[in-house]
Write a protein that holds these residues in place. Structure first.
Motif, PDB file in Angstrom:
ATOM      1  N   ALA A   1       0.817  -1.210   0.000  1.00 44.34           N
ATOM      2  CA  ALA A   1       0.000   0.000   0.000  1.00 44.34           C
ATOM      3  C   ALA A   1       0.852   1.262   0.000  1.00 44.34           C
ATOM      4  CB  ALA A   1      -0.933   0.005   1.212  1.00 44.34           C
ATOM      5  N   GLY A   2       2.141   1.133   0.327  1.00 43.71           N
ATOM      6  CA  GLY A   2       3.043   2.278   0.310  1.00 43.71           C
ATOM      7  C   GLY A   2       2.811   3.282   1.425  1.00 43.71           C
ATOM      8  N   LEU A   3       2.266   2.819   2.549  1.00 45.22           N
ATOM      9  CA  LEU A   3       1.978   3.724   3.653  1.00 45.22           C
ATOM     10  C   LEU A   3       3.224   3.995   4.501  1.00 45.22           C
ATOM     11  CD1 LEU A   3      -1.446   2.328   4.932  1.00 45.22           C
ATOM     12  CD2 LEU A   3      -1.023   4.237   3.400  1.00 45.22           C
ATOM     13  N   THR A   4       3.214   5.113   5.178  1.00 49.36           N
ATOM     14  CA  THR A   4       4.296   5.448   6.101  1.00 49.36           C
ATOM     15  C   THR A   4       4.054   4.733   7.431  1.00 49.36           C
ATOM     16  OG1 THR A   4       3.116   7.340   7.022  1.00 49.36           O
ATOM     17  CG2 THR A   4       4.532   7.756   5.094  1.00 49.36           C
ATOM     18  N   ASN A   5       5.098   4.672   8.252  1.00 48.74           N
ATOM     19  CA  ASN A   5       4.948   4.061   9.573  1.00 48.74           C
ATOM     20  C   ASN A   5       3.895   4.807  10.395  1.00 48.74           C
ATOM     21  OD1 ASN A   5       7.003   2.445   8.703  1.00 48.74           O
ATOM     22  ND2 ASN A   5       8.392   2.906  10.387  1.00 48.74           N
ATOM     23  N   ARG A   6       3.838   6.122  10.256  1.00 49.38           N
ATOM     24  CA  ARG A   6       2.856   6.922  10.991  1.00 49.38           C
ATOM     25  C   ARG A   6       1.428   6.547  10.575  1.00 49.38           C
ATOM     26  NH1 ARG A   6       4.590  12.580  11.177  1.00 49.38           N
ATOM     27  NH2 ARG A   6       5.618  11.798  13.027  1.00 49.38           N
ATOM     28  N   SER A   7       1.202   6.392   9.276  1.00 51.17           N
ATOM     29  CA  SER A   7      -0.133   6.008   8.799  1.00 51.17           C
ATOM     30  C   SER A   7      -0.493   4.601   9.251  1.00 51.17           C
ATOM     31  CB  SER A   7      -0.195   6.084   7.276  1.00 51.17           C
ATOM     32  OG  SER A   7      -0.015   7.402   6.841  1.00 51.17           O
ATOM     33  N   ILE A   8       0.472   3.703   9.201  1.00 53.93           N
ATOM     34  CA  ILE A   8       0.229   2.330   9.657  1.00 53.93           C
ATOM     35  C   ILE A   8      -0.110   2.333  11.142  1.00 53.93           C
ATOM     36  CG2 ILE A   8       1.276   0.056   9.999  1.00 53.93           C
ATOM     37  CD1 ILE A   8       2.973   0.644   7.450  1.00 53.93           C
ATOM     38  N   ALA A   9       0.589   3.146  11.911  1.00 54.67           N
ATOM     39  CA  ALA A   9       0.323   3.233  13.346  1.00 54.67           C
ATOM     40  C   ALA A   9      -1.104   3.707  13.607  1.00 54.67           C
ATOM     41  CB  ALA A   9       1.331   4.175  14.003  1.00 54.67           C
TER      42      ALA A   9
END
Length: 131
Positions: A91-99
């Motif tokens: 999905a190419g998400l950042t760690n912040r978005s995943i969190a």
């Protein structure tokens, strides 16, 4: 349909619209998989047959073997590790978005990713990784 029924719950103070939308999508998929009594978050088998160009036959064989090794190694990871890897790299998400999506702290996402990748590297290089 879920997005339209939940549009009133969107709050820009809690996060971006994209993260909110992705959360609804993620939760809908998880609910669907639970109804099927299926434990996988991402159908990794579909990745085996993906070809963007027409490679040579020997390249196909090598690619398929490599994909099978990677999929086999991914299948040994815990469900949470598989989900976070899918969110990060598919999905190419950042760690912040995943969190935000998973309810974890950003640092925990980083640690889970680091450990999962280290475990995958060890498996793919033929070494046993201590858990």
């Amino acid at each position: 349909m879920h997005v339209l029924t939940k549009i009133a719950t969107f709050s820009p103070e809690r996060g971006s619209f994209a993260v909110w939308l992705f959360s609804i999508t993620r939760n809908t998929i998880i609910d669907h998989l639970r109804h099927q009594k299926h434990n996988s978050f991402v159908n990794m088998e579909t990745l085996k047959d993906y070809h963007s160009t027409e490679p040579l036959p020997e390249e196909l064989v090598l690619k398929k073997e490599t994909q099978e090794e990677i999929l086999s190694a991914l299948a040994t990871l815990k469900d949470r590790q598989q989900e976070i890897i899918a969110l990060k790299f598919s999905a190419g998400l950042t760690n912040r978005s995943i969190a935000k999506l998973s309810g974890l702290r950003e640092s925990n996402v980083g640690v889970i990713l680091y450990r999962a990748i280290r475990q995958l590297r060890a498996q793919l290089s033929g070494k046993e990784e201590d858990k």
